[in-house]
Design an enzyme around this catalytic site. Sequence first.
Site, PDB file in Angstrom:
ATOM      1  N   PHE A 229       0.870  -1.179   0.000  1.00 21.35           N
ATOM      2  CA  PHE A 229       0.000   0.000   0.000  1.00 21.35           C
ATOM      3  C   PHE A 229       0.914   1.239   0.000  1.00 21.35           C
ATOM      4  O   PHE A 229       1.874   1.294   0.775  1.00 21.35           O
ATOM      5  CB  PHE A 229      -0.879  -0.033   1.250  1.00 21.35           C
ATOM      6  CG  PHE A 229      -1.924   1.039   1.290  1.00 21.35           C
ATOM      7  CD1 PHE A 229      -3.121   0.883   0.616  1.00 21.35           C
ATOM      8  CD2 PHE A 229      -1.722   2.198   2.014  1.00 21.35           C
ATOM      9  CE1 PHE A 229      -4.099   1.868   0.662  1.00 21.35           C
ATOM     10  CE2 PHE A 229      -2.699   3.195   2.062  1.00 21.35           C
ATOM     11  CZ  PHE A 229      -3.893   3.025   1.376  1.00 21.35           C
TER      12      PHE A 229
ATOM     13  N   ASP B 131       1.971  -5.052   8.658  1.00 21.93           N
ATOM     14  CA  ASP B 131       0.819  -4.179   8.469  1.00 21.93           C
ATOM     15  C   ASP B 131      -0.423  -5.076   8.400  1.00 21.93           C
ATOM     16  O   ASP B 131      -0.534  -5.904   7.496  1.00 21.93           O
ATOM     17  CB  ASP B 131       1.001  -3.364   7.182  1.00 21.93           C
ATOM     18  CG  ASP B 131      -0.106  -2.346   6.985  1.00 21.93           C
ATOM     19  OD1 ASP B 131      -1.259  -2.641   7.371  1.00 21.93           O
ATOM     20  OD2 ASP B 131       0.163  -1.265   6.431  1.00 21.93           O
TER      21      ASP B 131
ATOM     22  N   TYR C 153     -10.694   1.140  11.147  1.00 23.75           N
ATOM     23  CA  TYR C 153     -11.932   1.545  10.450  1.00 23.75           C
ATOM     24  C   TYR C 153     -12.312   0.599   9.313  1.00 23.75           C
ATOM     25  O   TYR C 153     -13.284   0.824   8.621  1.00 23.75           O
ATOM     26  CB  TYR C 153     -11.824   2.979   9.913  1.00 23.75           C
ATOM     27  CG  TYR C 153     -10.588   3.270   9.092  1.00 23.75           C
ATOM     28  CD1 TYR C 153     -10.484   2.863   7.773  1.00 23.75           C
ATOM     29  CD2 TYR C 153      -9.517   3.964   9.643  1.00 23.75           C
ATOM     30  CE1 TYR C 153      -9.363   3.124   7.022  1.00 23.75           C
ATOM     31  CE2 TYR C 153      -8.373   4.233   8.909  1.00 23.75           C
ATOM     32  CZ  TYR C 153      -8.303   3.809   7.595  1.00 23.75           C
ATOM     33  OH  TYR C 153      -7.174   4.067   6.866  1.00 23.75           O
ATOM     34  N   LYS C 154     -11.501  -0.452   9.109  1.00 16.70           N
ATOM     35  CA  LYS C 154     -11.849  -1.424   8.061  1.00 16.70           C
ATOM     36  C   LYS C 154     -12.693  -2.536   8.705  1.00 16.70           C
ATOM     37  O   LYS C 154     -13.810  -2.285   9.110  1.00 16.70           O
ATOM     38  CB  LYS C 154     -10.575  -1.898   7.375  1.00 16.70           C
ATOM     39  CG  LYS C 154      -9.946  -0.745   6.580  1.00 16.70           C
ATOM     40  CD  LYS C 154      -8.604  -1.037   5.965  1.00 16.70           C
ATOM     41  CE  LYS C 154      -8.114   0.183   5.179  1.00 16.70           C
ATOM     42  NZ  LYS C 154      -6.705   0.109   4.799  1.00 16.70           N
TER      43      LYS C 154
ATOM     44  N   ARG D 298     -12.581  -4.269  -6.583  1.00 14.16           N
ATOM     45  CA  ARG D 298     -12.264  -4.907  -5.301  1.00 14.16           C
ATOM     46  C   ARG D 298     -13.534  -5.073  -4.472  1.00 14.16           C
ATOM     47  O   ARG D 298     -14.323  -4.144  -4.318  1.00 14.16           O
ATOM     48  CB  ARG D 298     -11.253  -4.020  -4.568  1.00 14.16           C
ATOM     49  CG  ARG D 298     -10.511  -4.687  -3.455  1.00 14.16           C
ATOM     50  CD  ARG D 298      -9.473  -3.742  -2.899  1.00 14.16           C
ATOM     51  NE  ARG D 298     -10.112  -2.601  -2.228  1.00 14.16           N
ATOM     52  CZ  ARG D 298      -9.562  -1.927  -1.227  1.00 14.16           C
ATOM     53  NH1 ARG D 298      -8.358  -2.249  -0.796  1.00 14.16           N
ATOM     54  NH2 ARG D 298     -10.187  -0.911  -0.667  1.00 14.16           N
TER      55      ARG D 298
HETATM   56  C1  LIG Z   1      -5.898   1.324   4.741  1.00 16.73           C
HETATM   57  C2  LIG Z   1      -4.423   1.114   4.845  1.00 16.73           C
HETATM   58  C3  LIG Z   1      -3.602   2.065   5.468  1.00 16.73           C
HETATM   59  C4  LIG Z   1      -4.217   3.341   5.984  1.00 16.73           C
HETATM   60  O1  LIG Z   1      -3.341   4.191   6.596  1.00 16.73           O
HETATM   61  P1  LIG Z   1      -3.894   5.447   7.425  1.00 16.73           P
HETATM   62  O2  LIG Z   1      -2.678   6.183   7.771  1.00 16.73           O
HETATM   63  O3  LIG Z   1      -4.614   4.900   8.632  1.00 16.73           O
HETATM   64  O4  LIG Z   1      -4.820   6.213   6.530  1.00 16.73           O
HETATM   65  C5  LIG Z   1      -2.250   1.764   5.609  1.00 16.73           C
HETATM   66  N1  LIG Z   1      -1.729   0.607   5.135  1.00 16.73           N
HETATM   67  C6  LIG Z   1      -2.506  -0.309   4.499  1.00 16.73           C
HETATM   68  C7  LIG Z   1      -1.908  -1.572   3.997  1.00 16.73           C
HETATM   69  C8  LIG Z   1      -3.862  -0.069   4.323  1.00 16.73           C
HETATM   70  O5  LIG Z   1      -4.618  -0.959   3.694  1.00 16.73           O
END
Ligand SMILES: *Cc1c(COP(=O)(O)O)cnc(C)c1O
Length: 412
Positions: free
Chosen positions: A127, A199, A224-225, A371
């Site tokens: 990501f 992560d 939040y997921k 997705r």
């Molecule tokens: C959703 C997500 C994030 C989000 O990061 P924020 O700083 O909380 O916005 C980070 N890493 C991955 C792999 C994600 O899927």
Amino acid sequence: MKIPSRSDVEALDRSDPLAPMRGRFHLPEGMIYLDGNSLGPMARSVPAAMDTTLREEWATGLISSWNNAGWWDLAITLGDRIGQLLGAQSGQIVVSDSTSVNLYKALHAALALRPDRNVILSEAESFPTDLYMIEGVLQACPGSECRLVDFSEPGLNDALDDQVAVVLLSNVNYRSGALLDMQAITRKAHEAGALVVWDLCHSAGVIPMELDAWDVDFAVGCTYKYLNGGPGSPSFIYAPKRLHDTIKQPLSGWWGHAAPFAFETGYRAASGVRAFLCGSQPILSMAALAAALGAYDGVELADIRTKSQELTGLFIELVAANCPSLGIASPCDGQVRGSQVALAHENGYAIIQAMIARGIVGDFRAPDILRFGFAPLYIRYVDVWDAADQLADILNTHEWREPRFQVRSEVT
Ligand SMILES: *Cc1c(COP(=O)(O)O)cnc(C)c1O
């Protein structure tokens, strides 16, 4: 093999032990929500809990609520609750800041624990914020560098030399949904003398794991997921007790100080995982998260995992049978697939918009990925069947070609 009919999958819902959990969520009438891996839906318990926090704790209790309403310890108590879903004993997780910020803390702290090494190893397919935060850490740590591998077991083996200080990987890839073997990779990294940062954004709450038993060094993830904490709810960071005395996290704010209300001139880190806090916590957001986590009460992650594999497997089976123009971009082996399915099509964006117009909400990840997240607490087998059926219809009728489905929004 016979393709399951709608009544076949209705029977699956009738025998699903998790079926009653759907009632714990507010789900808009007529919508099939397959985007809980981006923003989880609101648990029904949230508004009343927020109301208490607003009216009793904030409006009435005011400043005393830091002491009397559990606000001061909320980052820790929420961390302990999340730890139950991740195989972490209490006192090793705090909830605070965003995942991006926690990545910075973890990567910087891990690098500092390997002063004779200088490489952060990660995946090119990560990501983006993970890669961006690596760049930020490198700037703060002269002489350090990043090495990106195309992830595969041999790729990792070759790259794990004696310069690698820390390996940062996503347990489940945000785009493909590929699930990595956290235990095996952690062991391999340790054998090579490196630390690991995992992560967990796309696995917390849907993939059973044992952070303590697998000897993980650091982990971060969203709330939040799949944990349904609400838009922008704070993230979590895990660091095991065995590292607490040696870790230094770089964002030395007053909330991580040993005695914040002594107002000393110099920084002294708090003992334990509290040292990972930086500044004041978003209590309103954490109140929503606390209530949302109640949706996991009495639920076994093993049951969630079983249903997740069945939901995603069913979707892949139906799409493969009825939508030949779509590529399957997720692993077909359920053992190495997270709780989402990625499909590939060059007009993916327009197809997703056409589905949303029919009340089936997935999302699009550039350049060509449709997705769909399948959260077993509230998604039914029949939702999967209906989503695949509507998708096939949109492709067969070419409905997605309508001009209104080509207009791009900011958030995709
Ligand atoms: C959703 C997500 C994030 C989000 O990061 P924020 O700083 O909380 O916005 C980070 N890493 C991955 C792999 C994600 O899927």
